[in-house]
Design a protein around this motif. Structure first.
Motif, PDB file in Angstrom:
ATOM      1  N   ALA A 139      29.975 -15.947   3.167  1.00 32.20           N
ATOM      2  CA  ALA A 139      29.295 -15.472   1.961  1.00 32.20           C
ATOM      3  C   ALA A 139      28.546 -16.611   1.279  1.00 32.20           C
ATOM      4  CB  ALA A 139      30.310 -14.847   1.004  1.00 32.20           C
ATOM      5  N   LEU A 140      29.185 -17.774   1.232  1.00 36.42           N
ATOM      6  CA  LEU A 140      28.544 -18.928   0.614  1.00 36.42           C
ATOM      7  C   LEU A 140      27.292 -19.336   1.398  1.00 36.42           C
ATOM      8  CD1 LEU A 140      28.969 -20.855  -1.768  1.00 36.42           C
ATOM      9  CD2 LEU A 140      30.227 -22.369  -0.226  1.00 36.42           C
ATOM     10  N   GLY A 141      27.369 -19.267   2.724  1.00 39.49           N
ATOM     11  CA  GLY A 141      26.208 -19.584   3.554  1.00 39.49           C
ATOM     12  C   GLY A 141      25.067 -18.614   3.325  1.00 39.49           C
ATOM     13  N   CYS A 142      25.402 -17.319   3.153  1.00 41.47           N
ATOM     14  CA  CYS A 142      24.370 -16.309   2.865  1.00 41.47           C
ATOM     15  C   CYS A 142      23.680 -16.608   1.541  1.00 41.47           C
ATOM     16  CB  CYS A 142      24.994 -14.917   2.817  1.00 41.47           C
ATOM     17  SG  CYS A 142      25.542 -14.281   4.414  1.00 41.47           S
ATOM     18  N   LEU A 143      24.485 -16.994   0.553  1.00 39.22           N
ATOM     19  CA  LEU A 143      23.923 -17.314  -0.755  1.00 39.22           C
ATOM     20  C   LEU A 143      22.950 -18.479  -0.664  1.00 39.22           C
ATOM     21  CD1 LEU A 143      23.900 -16.891  -3.849  1.00 39.22           C
ATOM     22  CD2 LEU A 143      25.790 -18.542  -3.965  1.00 39.22           C
ATOM     23  N   GLU A 144      23.312 -19.512   0.072  1.00 36.51           N
ATOM     24  CA  GLU A 144      22.447 -20.681   0.195  1.00 36.51           C
ATOM     25  C   GLU A 144      21.147 -20.327   0.916  1.00 36.51           C
ATOM     26  OE1 GLU A 144      23.014 -23.517  -1.323  1.00 36.51           O
ATOM     27  OE2 GLU A 144      24.831 -22.561  -2.088  1.00 36.51           O
ATOM     28  N   ARG A 145      21.217 -19.447   1.913  1.00 37.22           N
ATOM     29  CA  ARG A 145      20.008 -19.074   2.657  1.00 37.22           C
ATOM     30  C   ARG A 145      19.042 -18.244   1.822  1.00 37.22           C
ATOM     31  NH1 ARG A 145      23.793 -18.526   6.772  1.00 37.22           N
ATOM     32  NH2 ARG A 145      23.972 -16.260   6.483  1.00 37.22           N
ATOM     33  N   HIS A 146      19.580 -17.534   0.827  1.00 40.92           N
ATOM     34  CA  HIS A 146      18.732 -16.634   0.041  1.00 40.92           C
ATOM     35  C   HIS A 146      18.753 -16.987  -1.447  1.00 40.92           C
ATOM     36  CE1 HIS A 146      20.107 -14.156   3.615  1.00 40.92           C
ATOM     37  NE2 HIS A 146      18.799 -14.228   3.777  1.00 40.92           N
ATOM     38  N   LYS A 147      18.989 -18.239  -1.762  1.00 46.34           N
ATOM     39  CA  LYS A 147      19.113 -18.665  -3.159  1.00 46.34           C
ATOM     40  C   LYS A 147      17.834 -18.450  -3.951  1.00 46.34           C
ATOM     41  CE  LYS A 147      19.377 -23.048  -4.025  1.00 46.34           C
ATOM     42  NZ  LYS A 147      19.849 -24.458  -4.027  1.00 46.34           N
ATOM     43  N   GLU A 148      16.681 -18.394  -3.263  1.00 48.49           N
ATOM     44  CA  GLU A 148      15.415 -18.220  -3.977  1.00 48.49           C
ATOM     45  C   GLU A 148      15.307 -16.839  -4.631  1.00 48.49           C
ATOM     46  OE1 GLU A 148      14.915 -16.320  -0.051  1.00 48.49           O
ATOM     47  OE2 GLU A 148      15.745 -18.255  -0.712  1.00 48.49           O
ATOM     48  N   ARG A 149      16.189 -15.919  -4.257  1.00 47.04           N
ATOM     49  CA  ARG A 149      16.145 -14.577  -4.832  1.00 47.04           C
ATOM     50  C   ARG A 149      16.925 -14.469  -6.138  1.00 47.04           C
ATOM     51  NH1 ARG A 149      16.632 -10.003  -0.226  1.00 47.04           N
ATOM     52  NH2 ARG A 149      16.346  -8.766  -2.138  1.00 47.04           N
ATOM     53  N   PHE A 150      17.521 -15.591  -6.580  1.00 45.10           N
ATOM     54  CA  PHE A 150      18.279 -15.596  -7.827  1.00 45.10           C
ATOM     55  C   PHE A 150      17.701 -16.623  -8.791  1.00 45.10           C
ATOM     56  CE2 PHE A 150      21.136 -14.468  -4.346  1.00 45.10           C
ATOM     57  CZ  PHE A 150      21.716 -13.291  -4.806  1.00 45.10           C
ATOM     58  N   ASN A 151      17.794 -16.321 -10.088  1.00 48.90           N
ATOM     59  CA  ASN A 151      17.436 -17.354 -11.056  1.00 48.90           C
ATOM     60  C   ASN A 151      18.551 -18.393 -11.083  1.00 48.90           C
ATOM     61  OD1 ASN A 151      19.504 -16.615 -13.023  1.00 48.90           O
ATOM     62  ND2 ASN A 151      18.209 -14.855 -13.566  1.00 48.90           N
ATOM     63  N   PRO A 152      18.294 -19.597 -11.603  1.00 47.46           N
ATOM     64  CA  PRO A 152      19.306 -20.671 -11.549  1.00 47.46           C
ATOM     65  C   PRO A 152      20.654 -20.290 -12.153  1.00 47.46           C
ATOM     66  CG  PRO A 152      17.177 -21.562 -12.176  1.00 47.46           C
ATOM     67  CD  PRO A 152      17.026 -20.067 -12.171  1.00 47.46           C
ATOM     68  N   GLU A 153      20.628 -19.557 -13.270  1.00 45.10           N
ATOM     69  CA  GLU A 153      21.888 -19.187 -13.917  1.00 45.10           C
ATOM     70  C   GLU A 153      22.684 -18.216 -13.052  1.00 45.10           C
ATOM     71  OE1 GLU A 153      19.079 -20.799 -16.685  1.00 45.10           O
ATOM     72  OE2 GLU A 153      18.893 -19.025 -15.374  1.00 45.10           O
ATOM     73  N   LYS A 154      22.000 -17.200 -12.506  1.00 39.31           N
ATOM     74  CA  LYS A 154      22.683 -16.218 -11.651  1.00 39.31           C
ATOM     75  C   LYS A 154      23.199 -16.886 -10.376  1.00 39.31           C
ATOM     76  CE  LYS A 154      23.102 -12.334 -12.079  1.00 39.31           C
ATOM     77  NZ  LYS A 154      22.351 -11.174 -11.628  1.00 39.31           N
TER      78      LYS A 154
END
Length: 347
Positions: A139-154
């Protein structure tokens, strides 16, 4: 419609007789065709006792949508896919909204919303969601791969939530691996596992259910409750409830991985001293909702829990020793589920 159950009685404006009066809300098993497959599912419907019509049952529009979702979920269960509730639990596990979960996985914004409401996912998408739940590092790896889809706070908030799960589930993940490794020789449906491959989530909920129901539940007694639950369910429906494999031991039927399964997340183990002996008390760790079980499963769980609620460990061991399934097997021998059809009747 097969055997049904009264859920509740409510006052409402009845569309059949056009009067405001008490209406029975009922639930029963029926059938539907989903993707050319016939599935059994639990349908909710209302019953008017005042109607002169031959058919006095009706289903409001909103309830009809819920029934259709239940039918789709029954299809998912039949095909080994996550249900809509399972998907919601996975994202809630990390504190994610439907759109957050979709973004984390790199999917379209409404993909998860559709899976939780009406669409049935394919096996590839299903496996990805399972991996997110079973392995927080994935899950953490997925988040890092798609981090551009979230604002910094989220992004920071979700990352913190996942990291907490990594720490929390580290030992639990290893424990699950231990259990699965002990069942490596039982990955096929046979008479030994009651024609059901071990379902750790279901097992965890069953153990949690008994821990909530009983004030003084110890390890030895729990193992017998599990055996009766599985064997009675098998006798009624041709499959065990959890997929556990049991061996003949001096204190009765004992499941493989008995030391490991008491560390599943729904319960916690507390050491207790009784007559100078160390005993392992099984206490609830988090609430298990009855919605985790089907009506068939609940009927068996309630039967077993009610029958043995006041039995002490020795009493339930002595009771189990009188079963033919125990008498006709030898020390350390696996107890076949087919012997469950010869259980003494519980009342």
């Amino acid at each position: 419609m097969n055997k049904d159950y009264l859920v509740r009685t409510i006052e409402m404006d009845c569309p059949l007789c056009n009067k405001i009066h008490a209406i029975e809300e009922r639930k029963g098993t029926t059938q539907a065709i989903i993707k050319n497959e016939v599935v059994d599912y639990e349908q909710v419907y209302y019953c008017c006792a005042l109607s002169d019509e031959e058919e006095n049952d009706f289903v409001p529009g909103g309830i009809m949508d819920e029934n259709l979702l239940r039918a789709r979920n029954a299809y998912r269960v039949k095909k080994g896919l996550l249900t809509s509730d399972d998907i919601a639990k996975i994202r809630s596990f990390y504190g994610l909204t439907q759109s957050d979960f979709a973004a984390l996985l790199g999917w379209g914004d409404v993909t998860v919303t559709r899976y939780e409401s009406k669409f049935i996912q394919d096996e590839t998408y299903d496996n990805i969601m399972r991996m997110v739940y079973n392995n927080p590092m994935f899950a953490l790896g997925c988040l890092e791969r798609h981090k551009e889809r979230f604002n910094p706070e989220k992004y920071a908030k979700i990352r913190k939530s996942i990291k907490e799960r990594v720490v929390e589930l580290g030992n639990l993940y290893l424990k699950r691996q231990e259990i699965e490794s002990l069942y490596v020789n039982f990955e096929e449906e046979t008479d030994y596992n009651g024609y059901k491959v071990l379902d750790i989530e279901k097992l965890s909920n069953v153990i949690g259910y008994f821990a909530q129901f009983m004030d003084h539940l110890y390890k030895v007694k729990l193992m017998k409750l599990l055996w009766y639950t599985d064997t009675i369910f098998f006798g009624r429906y041709g499959k065990s409830m959890t997929g556990l494999v049991y061996k003949h031991k001096p204190l009765g039927a004992l499941p493989i991985a008995y030391d490991e399964i008491i560390h599943l997340p729904t319960v916690k183990v507390v050491e207790d001293i009784i007559n100078e002996d160390i005993c392992y008390k099984i206490c609830p760790n988090k609430e298990v909702s009855i919605s985790e079980f089907t009506l068939k499963e609940l009927s068996v769980l309630e039967l077993v829990a009610t029958k043995f609620k006041n039995h002490r460990s020795k009493e339930i061991v002595d009771y189990m020793h009188m079963e033919k399934a125990y008498k006709e097997t030898q020390q350390n021998q696996i107890i076949p589920y087919t012997l469950a059809k010869r259980l003494r009747e519980l009342k």
